[in-house]
Design a protein around this motif. Sequence first.
Motif, mmCIF file in Angstrom:
data_model
loop_
_atom_site.group_PDB
_atom_site.id
_atom_site.type_symbol
_atom_site.label_atom_id
_atom_site.label_comp_id
_atom_site.label_asym_id
_atom_site.label_seq_id
_atom_site.Cartn_x
_atom_site.Cartn_y
_atom_site.Cartn_z
ATOM 1 N N ASP A 258 28.040 -18.072 -33.753
ATOM 2 C CA ASP A 258 27.695 -18.261 -32.340
ATOM 3 C C ASP A 258 28.882 -18.918 -31.645
ATOM 4 O O ASP A 258 28.942 -20.140 -31.485
ATOM 5 N N ARG A 259 29.827 -18.093 -31.226
ATOM 6 C CA ARG A 259 31.093 -18.612 -30.696
ATOM 7 C C ARG A 259 31.103 -18.736 -29.178
ATOM 8 O O ARG A 259 32.101 -19.150 -28.605
ATOM 9 N N THR A 260 30.014 -18.376 -28.532
ATOM 10 C CA THR A 260 29.938 -18.485 -27.079
ATOM 11 C C THR A 260 28.644 -19.192 -26.697
ATOM 12 O O THR A 260 27.652 -19.170 -27.452
ATOM 13 N N PRO A 261 28.603 -19.823 -25.515
ATOM 14 C CA PRO A 261 27.356 -20.450 -25.066
ATOM 15 C C PRO A 261 26.205 -19.458 -24.986
ATOM 16 O O PRO A 261 25.044 -19.805 -25.270
ATOM 17 N N GLU A 262 26.510 -18.226 -24.630
ATOM 18 C CA GLU A 262 25.463 -17.215 -24.514
ATOM 19 C C GLU A 262 24.822 -16.920 -25.871
ATOM 20 O O GLU A 262 23.592 -16.784 -25.980
ATOM 21 N N ARG A 263 25.659 -16.817 -26.908
ATOM 22 C CA ARG A 263 25.117 -16.577 -28.246
ATOM 23 C C ARG A 263 24.269 -17.760 -28.709
ATOM 24 O O ARG A 263 23.216 -17.583 -29.333
ATOM 25 N N THR A 264 24.748 -18.963 -28.416
ATOM 26 C CA THR A 264 24.005 -20.159 -28.807
ATOM 27 C C THR A 264 22.652 -20.208 -28.114
ATOM 28 O O THR A 264 21.615 -20.464 -28.745
ATOM 29 N N ARG A 265 22.639 -19.973 -26.808
ATOM 30 C CA ARG A 265 21.375 -20.012 -26.068
ATOM 31 C C ARG A 265 20.423 -18.918 -26.542
ATOM 32 O O ARG A 265 19.209 -19.130 -26.625
ATOM 33 N N SER A 266 20.964 -17.760 -26.857
ATOM 34 C CA SER A 266 20.121 -16.671 -27.332
ATOM 35 C C SER A 266 19.446 -17.014 -28.656
ATOM 36 O O SER A 266 18.241 -16.781 -28.837
ATOM 37 N N ARG A 267 20.203 -17.592 -29.577
ATOM 38 C CA ARG A 267 19.613 -17.938 -30.874
ATOM 39 C C ARG A 267 18.629 -19.093 -30.725
ATOM 40 O O ARG A 267 17.565 -19.110 -31.357
ATOM 41 N N ALA A 268 18.983 -20.086 -29.911
ATOM 42 C CA ALA A 268 18.065 -21.198 -29.689
ATOM 43 C C ALA A 268 16.752 -20.700 -29.101
ATOM 44 O O ALA A 268 15.657 -21.140 -29.507
ATOM 45 N N SER A 269 16.835 -19.781 -28.154
ATOM 46 C CA SER A 269 15.632 -19.220 -27.541
ATOM 47 C C SER A 269 14.773 -18.508 -28.585
ATOM 48 O O SER A 269 13.534 -18.635 -28.588
ATOM 49 N N ALA A 270 15.418 -17.776 -29.478
ATOM 50 C CA ALA A 270 14.667 -17.069 -30.525
ATOM 51 C C ALA A 270 13.936 -18.053 -31.430
ATOM 52 O O ALA A 270 12.771 -17.840 -31.804
ATOM 53 N N VAL A 271 14.608 -19.151 -31.780
ATOM 54 C CA VAL A 271 13.997 -20.165 -32.647
ATOM 55 C C VAL A 271 12.849 -20.860 -31.920
ATOM 56 O O VAL A 271 11.755 -21.040 -32.476
ATOM 57 N N PHE A 272 13.074 -21.275 -30.680
ATOM 58 C CA PHE A 272 12.014 -21.926 -29.908
ATOM 59 C C PHE A 272 10.799 -21.005 -29.762
ATOM 60 O O PHE A 272 9.648 -21.448 -29.882
ATOM 61 N N ASN A 273 11.036 -19.737 -29.500
ATOM 62 C CA ASN A 273 9.935 -18.785 -29.357
ATOM 63 C C ASN A 273 9.151 -18.637 -30.659
ATOM 64 O O ASN A 273 7.919 -18.498 -30.644
ATOM 65 N N ASP A 274 9.863 -18.660 -31.789
ATOM 66 C CA ASP A 274 9.171 -18.600 -33.079
ATOM 67 C C ASP A 274 8.268 -19.815 -33.273
ATOM 68 O O ASP A 274 7.154 -19.708 -33.812
#
Length: 322
Positions: A267-283
């Motif tokens: 996750d080398r960009t803020p967008e990638r980080t936010r996307s993965r965090a969102s996926a985890v939070f949604n889970d």
Amino acid sequence: MRRVALDTYGPPEVLTLRDSELPQVSAGEVLVRVAAAGVNVVDLYQRSGLYSVPLPFTPGIEGGGTVLRIGADVAGVAVGDRVAWMGQPGGYATHCVVPAARLVPVPDDMSLVDAASILIHGMTAHVLITDVYPLTDGAVCLVHSAAGGVGGLLCQLAARRGATVIGTVSRDDKIPAALAAGAHHVVNYRTTAFPARVREITGGRGADVVYDAVGRDTFADGLTCLRPAGAMVLYGQAGGPVDPVDPQLLNSYGSLFLTKASLSHYDRTPERTRSRASAVFNDVLAGRLRVRVHAVFPLAAAAAAHEELASRRTLGKILLVP
């Protein structure tokens, strides 16, 4: 404000609580009132001097809180926003300055404490099974430290993907936690030869992948658990660093793959980080991922929190709260 700081490297007792002025907010930064800070292994390494940091230093690279002040050139963030972050030190405090690019929004129906509990561990488990070695239905994975913070989440996610999960633990009293996390089989690697057990469970075939956060204590035997062309994924070294590996050894065991994975490399960009965090939070919100908090300590007990994490007795996340 109050913060935990160390002026010199050393044992947990070098961590002291002190009063400080509120920090200034520079361009691209925000000031956050901290609701909870995660305690991670990297914090122990920084405190001990294994990882060099500028002294005096306030540990804490993960937290959740509320935005109080915004610096210049910050877009997409407002005062009052509920946020979480990782990778920025200073979380062991009542207030923390965080680069806006490191913030991820916390859903309204998730507590800030839960966000701080799941961010690093959840995103690490997520990247391991989706990017580093993508697990598929019917795969067999060996998860070391299956009752731990990342290991327990790995078991949950892997089982939901249809994988057969073989977990290892260092003590018998951790077996129930590993089973509750979704492991189908659990082995105490200190009392049982886990490679033989893996071969037995898989009918001699071996595991497709080993996820290893222990390191020295399990690495060599872990290689013998893999099927030809299987993957050894190292992502920690709680038991000590692994000795150098001759590539010919990987060939002799069946052309194995070996990687030492870090979330930041994927996750080398803020967008990638936010996307993965969102996926985890949604889970978490959907009930597909359970947050497991081992213990919560006040800031004044940061030393005790470090001692607890170093003991390897933990069955989930350790938090500090102001």
